[in-house]
Design an enzyme around this catalytic site. Structure first.
Site, PDB file in Angstrom:
ATOM      1  N   TYR A 197       0.644  -1.145  -0.082  1.00  0.00           N
ATOM      2  CA  TYR A 197       0.021  -0.065   0.031  1.00  0.00           C
ATOM      3  C   TYR A 197       0.880   1.318  -0.056  1.00  0.00           C
ATOM      4  CZ  TYR A 197      -3.193   3.845   0.998  1.00  0.00           C
ATOM      5  OH  TYR A 197      -3.656   5.113   0.934  1.00  0.00           O
ATOM      6  N   HIS A 226       6.892  18.091   5.669  1.00  0.00           N
ATOM      7  CA  HIS A 226       5.590  17.601   5.103  1.00  0.00           C
ATOM      8  C   HIS A 226       4.567  18.697   4.718  1.00  0.00           C
ATOM      9  CE1 HIS A 226       1.989  14.631   6.132  1.00  0.00           C
ATOM     10  NE2 HIS A 226       2.211  14.691   4.878  1.00  0.00           N
ATOM     11  N   CYS A 250      -5.448  16.309   6.149  1.00  0.00           N
ATOM     12  CA  CYS A 250      -5.781  17.585   6.918  1.00  0.00           C
ATOM     13  C   CYS A 250      -5.945  18.753   5.842  1.00  0.00           C
ATOM     14  CB  CYS A 250      -4.915  17.787   8.217  1.00  0.00           C
ATOM     15  SG  CYS A 250      -5.284  16.594   9.520  1.00  0.00           S
ATOM     16  N   ARG A 368      -7.274   6.406  -2.567  1.00  0.00           N
ATOM     17  CA  ARG A 368      -6.371   7.618  -3.123  1.00  0.00           C
ATOM     18  C   ARG A 368      -6.525   7.421  -4.647  1.00  0.00           C
ATOM     19  NH1 ARG A 368      -2.907  10.695   0.676  1.00  0.00           N
ATOM     20  NH2 ARG A 368      -3.824   9.875   2.667  1.00  0.00           N
TER      21      ARG A 368
HETATM   22  P1  GTP Z   1      -2.421  13.536   2.837  1.00  0.00           P
HETATM   23  O1  GTP Z   1      -2.141  13.348   1.156  1.00  0.00           O
HETATM   24  O2  GTP Z   1      -2.915  12.300   3.559  1.00  0.00           O
HETATM   25  O3  GTP Z   1      -1.116  14.222   3.374  1.00  0.00           O
HETATM   26  O4  GTP Z   1      -3.465  14.596   3.000  1.00  0.00           O
HETATM   27  P2  GTP Z   1      -3.757  16.165   2.820  1.00  0.00           P
HETATM   28  O5  GTP Z   1      -3.167  16.885   3.932  1.00  0.00           O
HETATM   29  O6  GTP Z   1      -3.296  16.501   1.151  1.00  0.00           O
HETATM   30  O7  GTP Z   1      -5.237  16.148   2.876  1.00  0.00           O
HETATM   31  P3  GTP Z   1      -6.359  16.513   1.619  1.00  0.00           P
HETATM   32  O8  GTP Z   1      -6.437  17.803   0.963  1.00  0.00           O
HETATM   33  O9  GTP Z   1      -6.546  15.285   0.825  1.00  0.00           O
HETATM   34  O10 GTP Z   1      -7.871  16.506   2.598  1.00  0.00           O
HETATM   35  C1  GTP Z   1      -8.485  15.520   3.459  1.00  0.00           C
HETATM   36  C2  GTP Z   1      -9.675  15.652   3.805  1.00  0.00           C
HETATM   37  O11 GTP Z   1      -9.995  16.760   4.321  1.00  0.00           O
HETATM   38  C3  GTP Z   1     -10.749  15.536   2.382  1.00  0.00           C
HETATM   39  O12 GTP Z   1     -11.641  14.676   2.613  1.00  0.00           O
HETATM   40  C4  GTP Z   1     -10.861  16.978   2.563  1.00  0.00           C
HETATM   41  O13 GTP Z   1     -12.299  17.066   1.594  1.00  0.00           O
HETATM   42  C5  GTP Z   1     -10.966  17.577   3.803  1.00  0.00           C
HETATM   43  N1  GTP Z   1     -10.689  18.845   3.508  1.00  0.00           N
HETATM   44  C6  GTP Z   1      -9.621  19.664   2.952  1.00  0.00           C
HETATM   45  N2  GTP Z   1      -9.783  21.048   3.255  1.00  0.00           N
HETATM   46  C7  GTP Z   1     -10.697  21.136   3.970  1.00  0.00           C
HETATM   47  C8  GTP Z   1     -11.472  22.314   4.500  1.00  0.00           C
HETATM   48  O14 GTP Z   1     -10.790  23.719   4.286  1.00  0.00           O
HETATM   49  N3  GTP Z   1     -12.348  22.330   5.485  1.00  0.00           N
HETATM   50  C9  GTP Z   1     -12.841  20.872   5.505  1.00  0.00           C
HETATM   51  N4  GTP Z   1     -14.009  20.931   6.411  1.00  0.00           N
HETATM   52  N5  GTP Z   1     -12.417  19.906   5.106  1.00  0.00           N
HETATM   53  C10 GTP Z   1     -11.363  19.782   4.273  1.00  0.00           C
HETATM   54  C1  SPV Z   2       0.189  10.816   4.152  1.00  0.00           C
HETATM   55  O1  SPV Z   2      -0.329  10.011   4.969  1.00  0.00           O
HETATM   56  O2  SPV Z   2       0.543  11.792   4.651  1.00  0.00           O
HETATM   57  C2  SPV Z   2       0.208  10.623   2.639  1.00  0.00           C
HETATM   58  C3  SPV Z   2      -0.163   9.228   1.975  1.00  0.00           C
HETATM   59  O3  SPV Z   2       0.401  11.627   2.049  1.00  0.00           O
HETATM   60  S1  SPV Z   2       1.172   7.960   2.226  1.00  0.00           S
HETATM   61  O4  SPV Z   2       1.869   8.343   0.959  1.00  0.00           O
HETATM   62  O5  SPV Z   2       0.507   6.919   2.393  1.00  0.00           O
HETATM   63  O6  SPV Z   2       2.062   8.363   3.275  1.00  0.00           O
HETATM   64 MN    MN Z   3       0.821  13.323   3.365  1.00  0.00          MN
END
Ligand code: GTP
Ligand code: SPV
Ligand code: MN
Length: 584
Positions: A197, A226, A250, A368
């Site tokens: 994964y 990050h 997040c 994803r």
């Molecule tokens: P990783 O890839 O795991 O590092 O995640 P990331 O930090 O890129 O998070 P991503 O932008 O994919 O958002 C994760 C979740 O949070 C999704 O389901 C989004 O819809 C939700 N989300 C993102 N931005 C917001 C926001 O401003 N408000 C709310 N309520 N939810 C949000």
């Molecule tokens: C995270 O978990 O912060 C990601 C997905 O961006 S992974 O590549 O699985 O770590």
């Molecule tokens: Mn990440």
């Protein structure tokens, strides 16, 4: 395939250990990639999706016990335990090598070993670093082809140097009891076994670009974080760059691609990166950043034309979907939070028949998409710039239902490092374990820091002294909830309103009030034109509840206690100062 002595010697050793039937070098060509997709489809490893609606797109399902990063199976193996620190799992390198060698022994018998030379960072960049991943998974190869720059060109760049990260991965039988994601930062080596994964196996990503690279950065005077990187263009056409660290799931991908609300005409966001930033001090005395990756491994659920149309557009072709729902009506994909009604029926992420009202999730919460960055409609013109982009502001943030206000600015770099070091966030589905528990996650790096986090704080403090024109440091929280558990801030595109205040502060053009925790905007400093939000709600989002904050300080103390005497004095100073201000 190579005359590089170091590569040959290591490869021979790994072949002798894992005894694959066949060894295939990944050259980065379109023909080889297409052949691998065809083999994956023939083997049932991937499902080819509707060529009309989703050209070049595939669906893959991982084992139900193998759907997220596994932090309790992730190790940093330095010769001294204190060098890994209290927040990492540690084992003595000799002991761990022995254990792993047993697991890897004969692990590729009857299988093919793929050799993937890959580059993290743009070609010809002083930031860039090379890795070679050996894997027996086509899924890994095809994802690495999207997420990194792979192939013959990388071997040419490497020449006869031995400066590459050695990455070995074997799927074995994805046994969670014998799953190991192990880093040997002193040997530039990563070994991953019994997972198939994402972050556990795409070793260029979290394993190299954060854990190993943070260790390198500490030694060499740069930073691996990050963080997303975005450029915000104002109506005058000027672009300013910010980097932002939020924990997994997040909001990094969403912020990196945001579309301005209609009321804020003339603004535009350009995406440089959505997950990782490598940052160095430039000759001009500013901090410069590149995105080492070439694709996005983004969270699918919640991605829609309303929340993140740019991400959605990016995934319309040449994309691998992992653990999403299979809409068998038209051979496309679906996930919770996508536009419109859920399909009536289809196949869920575990490969089981699913109906709209069976009460189960169609897609896994950590399902994803893997999509090429170049396909993003708002990709920055600087994405491939070997020099990177200059960073005006660093933003920390997390998911906090209470406590943290919408936004605040730190007093100075040292206080900003403290703000990052005291970050906390509710856990998400991106890692195995309980979801929604508040945990301390400094700089969103708790799962990714490849050395003692006390030394990492010291490195941040040290960098601040070395950067003549350091970025200003802020903290945001898009996830404050009211007593009924509703998000109080609309988030997504409207986050631009907060970015605008941040950049105005950097330019010395916006007001703020000084509080115990830092500078906060007055409600009138945030442009809410065209936004349906109660003035009261905005006021609440911008208030500091001293009692709640004093409780948080107790949590901070408890966390910092882990580091004992290693904790930098400056962090202790900041903690005492914050407590003093709050107790007044
Ligand atoms: P990783 O890839 O795991 O590092 O995640 P990331 O930090 O890129 O998070 P991503 O932008 O994919 O958002 C994760 C979740 O949070 C999704 O389901 C989004 O819809 C939700 N989300 C993102 N931005 C917001 C926001 O401003 N408000 C709310 N309520 N939810 C949000
Ligand atoms: C995270 O978990 O912060 C990601 C997905 O961006 S992974 O590549 O699985 O770590
Ligand atoms: Mn990440």
């Amino acid at each position: 395939m190579t005359n590089n002595k170091a590569v040959k010697a290591w490869l021979d050793e790994m072949i002798a250990l894992t005894t694959p039937d066949k060894v295939v070098w990944i050259d980065g060509s379109e023909e080889q990639k297409q052949a691998l997709y065809a083999e994956s489809v023939a083997d049932g490893e991937m499902i080819k999706l509707n060529e009309e609606k989703l050209p070049g797109c595939y669906l893959h399902r991982t084992a139900p016990n193998d759907v997220a990063r596994v932090e309790d199976r992730t190790f940093i193996c330095t010769s001294k335990k204190e060098d890994a620190g209290p927040t990492n799992n540690w084992e003595a390198p000799a002991v761990m090598y022995e254990k792993l060698n047993k697991l890897f022994k004969g692990s590729m018998k009857g299988r093919t070993m793929y050799v993937i030379p890959y580059m993290m960072g743009p070609y010809g960049s002083p930031f860039s670093k090379i890795g070679i991943e050996l894997t027996d998974s086509r899924y890994v190869v095809l994802n690495m082809e999207i997420m990194t720059r792979v192939g013959t060109k990388v071997m040419e760049e490497l020449g006869d140097s031995d400066d590459f990260v050695r990455c070995l991965h074997a799927v074995k039988d994805v046994d969670p009891e014998n799953r190991y994601i192990v880093h040997f930062p002193e040997d530039n080596t990563i070994m991953s076994v019994n997972s198939a994964y994402g972050g556990n196996v795409l070793l260029g990503k979290k394993c190299f670009a954060l854990r190993i690279a943070s260790h390198m950065g500490h030694r060499e005077g740069w930073m691996a974080e990050h963080m997303l990187i975005l450029g915000l263009e104002n109506p005058q056409g000027e672009v300013k760059y910010v980097a932002a660290a939020f924990p997994s799931a997040c909001g990094k991908t969403n912020l990196a691609m945001l579309i301005p609300p209609a009321a804020l005409k003339g603004y535009k966001v350009w995406t440089v990166g959505d997950d990782i930033a490598w940052m160095r001090i430039g000759e001009d005395g500013r901090l410069w950043a590149v995105n080492p990756e070439a694709g996005f491994f983004g969270v699918a659920p919640g991605t829609s034309t309303k929340t993140n149309p740019n991400a959605l557009a990016t995934t319309m072709k040449n994309t691998i979907f992992t653990n999403v729902f299979h809409n068998t009506e038209d051979n496309t994909v679906w996930w919770e939070g996508l536009d419109g009604e859920a399909p009536e029926k289809g196949i869920d992420w575990q490969g089981r028949p699913w109906t709209r009202d069976n009460g189960e999730k169609g897609a896994h919460p950590n399902s994803r998409f893997t999509a090429p960055a170049a396909q993003c409609p708002c990709i920055s013109s600087e994405f491939e710039n070997p020099q990177g982009v200059p960073i005006s502001a660093i933003i920390f943030g997390g998911r906090r239902a209470k406590t943290a206000p919408l936004v605040y600015e730190s007093f100075d770099w040292q206080h900003g490092v403290f703000v990052g070091a005291t970050m906390a966030s509710e856990t998400t589905a991106a890692a195995a374990g309980k979801v929604g528990v508040v945990r301390r996650d400094p700089m969103a790096m708790i799962p990714f820091c490849g050395y003692n986090m006390a030394d990492y704080f010291a490195h941040w403090l040290e960098m601040g002294k070395k950067i003549p024109n350091p970025p200003k440091i802020f903290h945001v929280n898009w996830f404050r909830q009211d007593d009924e558990g509703h998000f109080m801030w609309p988030g997504f595109g409207d986050n631009l309103r907060v970015l605008n205040w941040i950049l105005a502060r950097c330019a010395g053009e916006a007001d703020a009030k000084e509080t115990e925790i830092g500078y906060l905007p007055n409600a009138s400093d945030i442009n809410i034109e065209g936004l349906d939000i109660d003035k009261d709600v905005l006021e609440q989002l911008l208030t500091v509840d001293k009692k709640v904050w004093l409780e948080d300080v107790e949590g901070q103390k408890e966390f910092f206690a882990k580091f004992g005497d290693d904790l930098p004095a400056a962090i202790k100073e900041e903690l005492a100062a914050l407590e003093g201000r709050l107790s007044k």
